[in-house]
Design an enzyme around this catalytic site. Structure first.
Site, PDB file in Angstrom:
ATOM      1  N   CYS A   1      99.166  62.069 -13.521  1.00  0.00           N
ATOM      2  CA  CYS A   1     100.555  61.770 -13.178  1.00  0.00           C
ATOM      3  C   CYS A   1     100.580  60.767 -12.025  1.00  0.00           C
ATOM      4  CB  CYS A   1     101.273  63.057 -12.785  1.00  0.00           C
ATOM      5  SG  CYS A   1     102.978  62.801 -12.233  1.00  0.00           S
TER       6      CYS A   1
ATOM      7  N   CYS B   1     102.157  62.634  -8.770  1.00  0.00           N
ATOM      8  CA  CYS B   1     101.493  63.706  -8.008  1.00  0.00           C
ATOM      9  C   CYS B   1      99.984  63.798  -8.206  1.00  0.00           C
ATOM     10  CB  CYS B   1     102.130  65.055  -8.333  1.00  0.00           C
ATOM     11  SG  CYS B   1     101.712  65.688  -9.977  1.00  0.00           S
TER      12      CYS B   1
ATOM     13  N   CYS C   1     105.636  66.129 -16.307  1.00  0.00           N
ATOM     14  CA  CYS C   1     104.500  66.707 -15.595  1.00  0.00           C
ATOM     15  C   CYS C   1     104.903  68.109 -15.154  1.00  0.00           C
ATOM     16  CB  CYS C   1     104.157  65.846 -14.388  1.00  0.00           C
ATOM     17  SG  CYS C   1     102.901  66.569 -13.309  1.00  0.00           S
TER      18      CYS C   1
ATOM     19  N   CYS D   1     105.028  68.441 -11.080  1.00  0.00           N
ATOM     20  CA  CYS D   1     106.070  67.870 -10.218  1.00  0.00           C
ATOM     21  C   CYS D   1     107.385  67.586 -10.942  1.00  0.00           C
ATOM     22  CB  CYS D   1     105.562  66.598  -9.534  1.00  0.00           C
ATOM     23  SG  CYS D   1     105.361  65.174 -10.628  1.00  0.00           S
TER      24      CYS D   1
ATOM     25  N   CYS E   1     103.849  59.963 -26.667  1.00  0.00           N
ATOM     26  CA  CYS E   1     104.153  58.557 -26.409  1.00  0.00           C
ATOM     27  C   CYS E   1     104.535  58.437 -24.929  1.00  0.00           C
ATOM     28  CB  CYS E   1     105.298  58.153 -27.336  1.00  0.00           C
ATOM     29  SG  CYS E   1     105.735  56.435 -27.286  1.00  0.00           S
TER      30      CYS E   1
END
Length: 139
Positions: free
Chosen positions: A53, A56, A102, A105, A126
């Site tokens: 991510c 984070c 995510c 976060c 995607c």
């Protein structure tokens, strides 16, 4: 951004996210925007490694699950662990899709589609390149 599960391990104020992310990252990660197809830096990335991510640093996808779907965004057939991502119903465009965030976060990553592509799972995650940081295996 609409609340997902509500509480995340990484919880920051909108002001903190704006300070830490570029305006482009903020627009996608925190406002559920979408980058233009065929423009993402990670679309053609082919080295072994992990995709984390961009907000984070949580590990989300492995290069071994990435495939060329021809859609203009990096595509994967599964996340590193089912609990690494959060899946939410998204009806913003008048159609029902499954948003991927995510789980650490709550940042928007993209969407998942159950459209086959002869992958082991039949799924196509995607993802927006700008939502991901690539960490090469050899570094």
């Amino acid at each position: 951004m609409d609340a997902g599960k509500g509480e995340y391990q990484i919880a920051k104020s909108d002001e903190e996210w704006r300070r830490e992310l570029t305006p482009e990252q903020y627009g996608v990660l925190r406002q559920a925007g979408t980058e233009q197809p065929w423009t993402g830096e990670l679309l053609d990335e082919s080295r072994a490694g992990v995709y984390a991510c961009a907000a984070c640093g949580a590990e989300l996808f492995r290069s071994g699950t990435k495939f060329d779907s021809g859609c203009g965004w990096p595509s994967f057939y599964e996340s590193v662990r089912p609990e690494a991502v959060e899946l939410l119903e998204d009806t913003r465009l008048g159609i029902t899709r499954t948003e991927v965030r995510c789980a650490n976060c709550g940042s928007h990553l993209g969407h998942v589609f159950p459209d086959g592509f002869r992958t082991p799972t039949g799924d196509r995650y995607c993802m927006n390149s700008i939502s991901l940081d690539f960490q090469p295996e050899d570094e």
